[in-house]
Design a protein around this motif. Structure first.
Motif, mmCIF file in Angstrom:
data_model
loop_
_atom_site.group_PDB
_atom_site.id
_atom_site.type_symbol
_atom_site.label_atom_id
_atom_site.label_comp_id
_atom_site.label_asym_id
_atom_site.label_seq_id
_atom_site.Cartn_x
_atom_site.Cartn_y
_atom_site.Cartn_z
ATOM 1 N N GLN A 37 22.944 1.444 -17.870
ATOM 2 C CA GLN A 37 23.870 1.403 -16.532
ATOM 3 C C GLN A 37 23.100 2.538 -16.063
ATOM 4 O O GLN A 37 23.533 3.937 -16.179
ATOM 5 N N LEU A 38 23.325 2.240 -14.550
ATOM 6 C CA LEU A 38 23.222 3.715 -13.889
ATOM 7 C C LEU A 38 24.475 3.604 -12.378
ATOM 8 O O LEU A 38 24.587 2.652 -12.406
ATOM 9 N N TYR A 39 23.612 5.016 -12.280
ATOM 10 C CA TYR A 39 24.668 5.334 -11.652
ATOM 11 C C TYR A 39 23.483 6.377 -10.373
ATOM 12 O O TYR A 39 22.456 7.199 -11.255
ATOM 13 N N GLN A 40 23.662 6.245 -9.100
ATOM 14 C CA GLN A 40 21.982 7.197 -8.474
ATOM 15 C C GLN A 40 23.002 8.519 -7.056
ATOM 16 O O GLN A 40 23.900 8.281 -6.521
ATOM 17 N N VAL A 41 22.879 9.903 -7.150
ATOM 18 C CA VAL A 41 23.631 11.036 -6.796
ATOM 19 C C VAL A 41 22.606 10.989 -5.586
ATOM 20 O O VAL A 41 21.055 11.644 -6.236
ATOM 21 N N ILE A 42 22.601 10.804 -4.426
ATOM 22 C CA ILE A 42 21.724 10.686 -3.412
ATOM 23 C C ILE A 42 22.034 12.239 -2.622
ATOM 24 O O ILE A 42 22.901 12.189 -2.021
ATOM 25 N N ASP A 43 21.374 13.649 -2.874
ATOM 26 C CA ASP A 43 21.332 14.750 -1.574
ATOM 27 C C ASP A 43 20.672 14.381 -0.644
ATOM 28 O O ASP A 43 20.024 13.909 -0.883
ATOM 29 N N VAL A 103 0.672 -1.487 0.220
ATOM 30 C CA VAL A 103 -0.093 -0.057 -0.052
ATOM 31 C C VAL A 103 1.222 1.143 0.018
ATOM 32 O O VAL A 103 1.877 1.686 0.733
ATOM 33 N N VAL A 104 0.062 2.200 -0.854
ATOM 34 C CA VAL A 104 1.538 3.413 -1.008
ATOM 35 C C VAL A 104 1.414 4.300 0.056
ATOM 36 O O VAL A 104 -0.196 4.391 0.643
ATOM 37 N N ARG A 105 2.027 4.262 1.352
ATOM 38 C CA ARG A 105 1.572 5.225 2.163
ATOM 39 C C ARG A 105 3.056 6.509 2.444
ATOM 40 O O ARG A 105 4.173 5.866 2.961
ATOM 41 N N GLU A 106 2.602 7.939 2.219
ATOM 42 C CA GLU A 106 3.208 8.911 1.664
ATOM 43 C C GLU A 106 3.479 9.100 3.143
ATOM 44 O O GLU A 106 5.385 9.921 2.791
ATOM 45 N N GLN A 107 3.598 9.212 4.233
ATOM 46 C CA GLN A 107 3.521 10.183 5.052
ATOM 47 C C GLN A 107 4.466 9.270 5.764
ATOM 48 O O GLN A 107 5.060 9.776 6.491
ATOM 49 N N THR A 108 4.275 7.694 5.629
ATOM 50 C CA THR A 108 4.935 6.901 6.510
ATOM 51 C C THR A 108 5.656 5.972 5.836
ATOM 52 O O THR A 108 6.754 4.804 6.650
ATOM 53 N N GLY A 109 5.833 6.009 4.203
ATOM 54 C CA GLY A 109 6.368 4.590 3.755
ATOM 55 C C GLY A 109 7.984 4.854 3.047
ATOM 56 O O GLY A 109 8.236 5.234 3.375
ATOM 57 N N THR A 110 8.300 3.839 2.725
ATOM 58 C CA THR A 110 9.420 3.713 2.474
ATOM 59 C C THR A 110 9.870 3.191 0.993
ATOM 60 O O THR A 110 8.953 2.566 -0.053
ATOM 61 N N VAL A 111 10.540 3.463 0.580
ATOM 62 C CA VAL A 111 11.309 3.572 -0.730
ATOM 63 C C VAL A 111 12.328 2.542 -0.921
ATOM 64 O O VAL A 111 13.025 2.614 -0.552
ATOM 65 N N TYR A 112 11.926 1.931 -1.899
ATOM 66 C CA TYR A 112 12.589 0.885 -2.238
ATOM 67 C C TYR A 112 13.307 1.200 -3.756
ATOM 68 O O TYR A 112 12.451 1.373 -4.573
ATOM 69 N N VAL A 113 14.498 1.161 -3.999
ATOM 70 C CA VAL A 113 14.850 1.230 -5.377
ATOM 71 C C VAL A 113 16.075 0.015 -5.301
ATOM 72 O O VAL A 113 16.665 -0.780 -5.125
ATOM 73 N N VAL A 114 16.085 -0.672 -7.102
ATOM 74 C CA VAL A 114 16.749 -1.897 -7.702
ATOM 75 C C VAL A 114 17.092 -0.971 -9.030
ATOM 76 O O VAL A 114 17.241 -0.429 -9.487
ATOM 77 N N SER A 115 18.848 -1.270 -8.736
ATOM 78 C CA SER A 115 19.692 -1.142 -9.624
ATOM 79 C C SER A 115 20.817 -1.758 -10.004
ATOM 80 O O SER A 115 21.329 -2.424 -8.903
ATOM 81 N N VAL A 116 21.457 -1.044 -11.240
ATOM 82 C CA VAL A 116 22.670 -1.916 -12.215
ATOM 83 C C VAL A 116 23.526 -0.751 -12.725
ATOM 84 O O VAL A 116 22.703 0.102 -13.424
ATOM 85 N N SER A 117 24.726 -1.715 -12.073
ATOM 86 C CA SER A 117 26.212 0.181 -12.636
ATOM 87 C C SER A 117 26.823 -1.280 -13.757
ATOM 88 O O SER A 117 27.576 -0.310 -14.964
ATOM 89 N N GLY A 118 26.288 -1.879 -14.109
ATOM 90 C CA GLY A 118 27.561 -3.005 -14.878
ATOM 91 C C GLY A 118 26.682 -3.148 -15.879
ATOM 92 O O GLY A 118 25.533 -2.893 -16.551
#
Length: 479
Positions: free
Chosen positions: A431-437, A391-406
């Protein structure tokens, strides 16, 4: 011949020579006509040829990380062929070479490591009691096992005659967290794993061009394809080059860091023997862990590393204590296998059952993962305890990311019902990289391709009372 005639002939010769050189330059600039030479497939599975000479007395494969408080210390590892004695030196950095007048030296811990290319020695040192948010300079040295020739040693200082040294390297300590978050930036990579020299090099270097002042780098497992193959680690260091020795590195093991030990094949697949020697991470994980499970607090972020290759339930008790007793503003978790899978034929129900209830209970902000060799990013999710649905819970939920750089890529998973797909954004053959501020009131996230093209973005904004607001890609301000 008159002087005027001689001048004319010399001028004529000079003009002819320039004309010939111009013709040669034009020919060289044009070169041979290109011919088509397509590769059979994008992922080449290249032979992992050694990228440098084998280990010597001279320090190489230098890597910086955190064993203790990032604002007061940093640790470094490196290797030599057979030096039993290694040291490290450091000082506050200065605008010129006068920092050498204030050098302090620490002894390193040394341990032999049997590899498929022969035995080497691994060294580790920690610099402690440092000033926060301060630029330091350090170098590492190995006691020479082969003496300098007498001619080369003449006039050289004693400690240079005795030790082979690395270059001087800059590292900045983190800022302290005293209730207010000092802005931090880090880059997160999914699986590098294959063709590291050939294909991963451009990704990690583009990430550095994009975020040269990053606070740290994070690797979500499968750094290499075979965890005990020395030449693959050599290629990983070739790709990362000086970044690995000057930007603190954090990593958790993927399934490919579990490998057969060439010195003890009867044990079967286990965590790479070099993992606890290669990385100096906090030894605050559950009993029996080997720097494969840990947490580190940096500038108001608690970053928790889990090992999804082993029983998740055995880590859950430790994880709950780490989440419960957390004084930081933000909580980010990383593990290799994803809670929600992006690629075909993959699902990790055991991880969801063991860990997601804790993520939901303690309001984890972000979970960064790999393994699936494709890309996916959810909205803030919680699991309904009755139905088990997300269930989407904007106020309390967790964002999940899956990625690959190779370069190794898998096809996206087909969801039979649209409502079963937990992802807002997905992609393959990238092929991705993620910049997180990270600042006091928000996490700003950008996923970028190997060419630096923006692929996905979002923000999590957190109020003083902890309530969150998720800002979708359509609402996120452009660069």
């Amino acid at each position: 011949m008159s002087g005027r005639m001689l001048q004319f002939q010399l001028t004529r010769c000079f003009v002819v020579a320039l004309t010939m050189l111009a013709g040669m330059s034009e020919k060289n600039a044009v070169g041979h006509d290109p011919v088509a030479a397509p590769h059979g497939k994008a992922y080449q599975s290249m032979f992992p040829e050694p990228t440098a000479v084998l280990a010597t007395d001279v320090p190489d494969r230098i890597l910086v990380s955190w064993t203790d408080s990032p604002d007061r210390s940093f640790s470094v590892t490196w290797r030599s062929l057979k030096s039993p004695d290694a040291v490290a030196e450091f000082a506050p950095a200065t605008d010129g070479p006068e920092f050498t007048k204030n050098i302090q030296r620490v002894a390193a811990d040394t341990a032999p490591l049997a590899t498929n290319l022969g035995q080497v020695h691994m060294h580790a040192a920690t610099f402690s009691d440092l000033e926060p948010n301060t630029l330091y300079v350090y170098r590492v040295g190995n006691k020479r096992t082969v003496s300098l020739p007498s001619g080369d040693a003449k006039g050289v200082e004693q400690h240079t005659r005795d030790y082979a040294w690395s270059e001087w390297i800059h590292v900045r300590t983190a800022a302290p967290f005293e209730g207010e978050v000092t802005p931090a930036r880090f880059v997160y990579f999914g699986d590098a794993q294959n063709d590291l020299k050939s294909h991963w090099s451009r990704v990690v270097r583009e990430a550095f061009r994009d975020a040269p002042k990053m606070t740290f780098m994070l690797h979500a497992g499968d750094l290499v394809n075979r965890g005990n193959r020395d030449e693959e680690w050599g290629q990983w260091f070739h790709a990362g080059d000086f970044l690995l020795s000057s930007i603190p590195q954090l990593a958790i093991p993927g399934n490919h860091e579990y490998d057969v030990d060439p010195a003890n094949k009867s044990n079967g697949r286990s965590l790479s023997t070099r993992w606890p020697l290669r990385f100096e991470f906090a030894q605050n994980g559950p009993k029996g862990s080997s720097e494969n499970i840990f947490y580190v607090d940096v500038q108001g972020i608690r970053l928790i590393g889990l090992d999804s290759n082993i029983d998740p339930k055995s880590q859950a008790v430790w994880l709950e204590e780490v989440l419960k007793n957390n004084p930081n503003r933000w909580t980010i978790v990383t593990h290799h296998h994803p809670i929600h899978s992006t690629s075909r034929g993959r699902d990790n129900a055991g991880l969801r059952d063991a860990w997601q209830p804790l993520y939901d209970k303690y309001g984890v902000d972000l979970v960064l993962q790999g393994h699936d060799h494709s890309y996916g990013r959810t909205a803030p999710l919680e699991r309904n305890e009755t139905s088990g649905k997300q269930v989407v819970r904007e106020q309390t939920g967790t964002v999940y990311v899956v990625s690959v750089s190779g370069p190794k890529q898998y096809s996206l998973k087909d969801y039979e019902e649209a409502e079963e797909n937990p992802f807002e954004s997905r992609g393959e053959d990238l092929q991705l990289y993620q910049v997180i501020d990270v600042t006091h009131d928000r996490i700003s996230y950008q996923a970028k391709t190997a060419t630096g093209r923006l692929y996905d973005q979002f923000e999590i904004i957190k109020a003083d009372d902890g309530e969150k607001k998720f800002v979708s890609p359509e609402e996120t301000p452009a660069e």
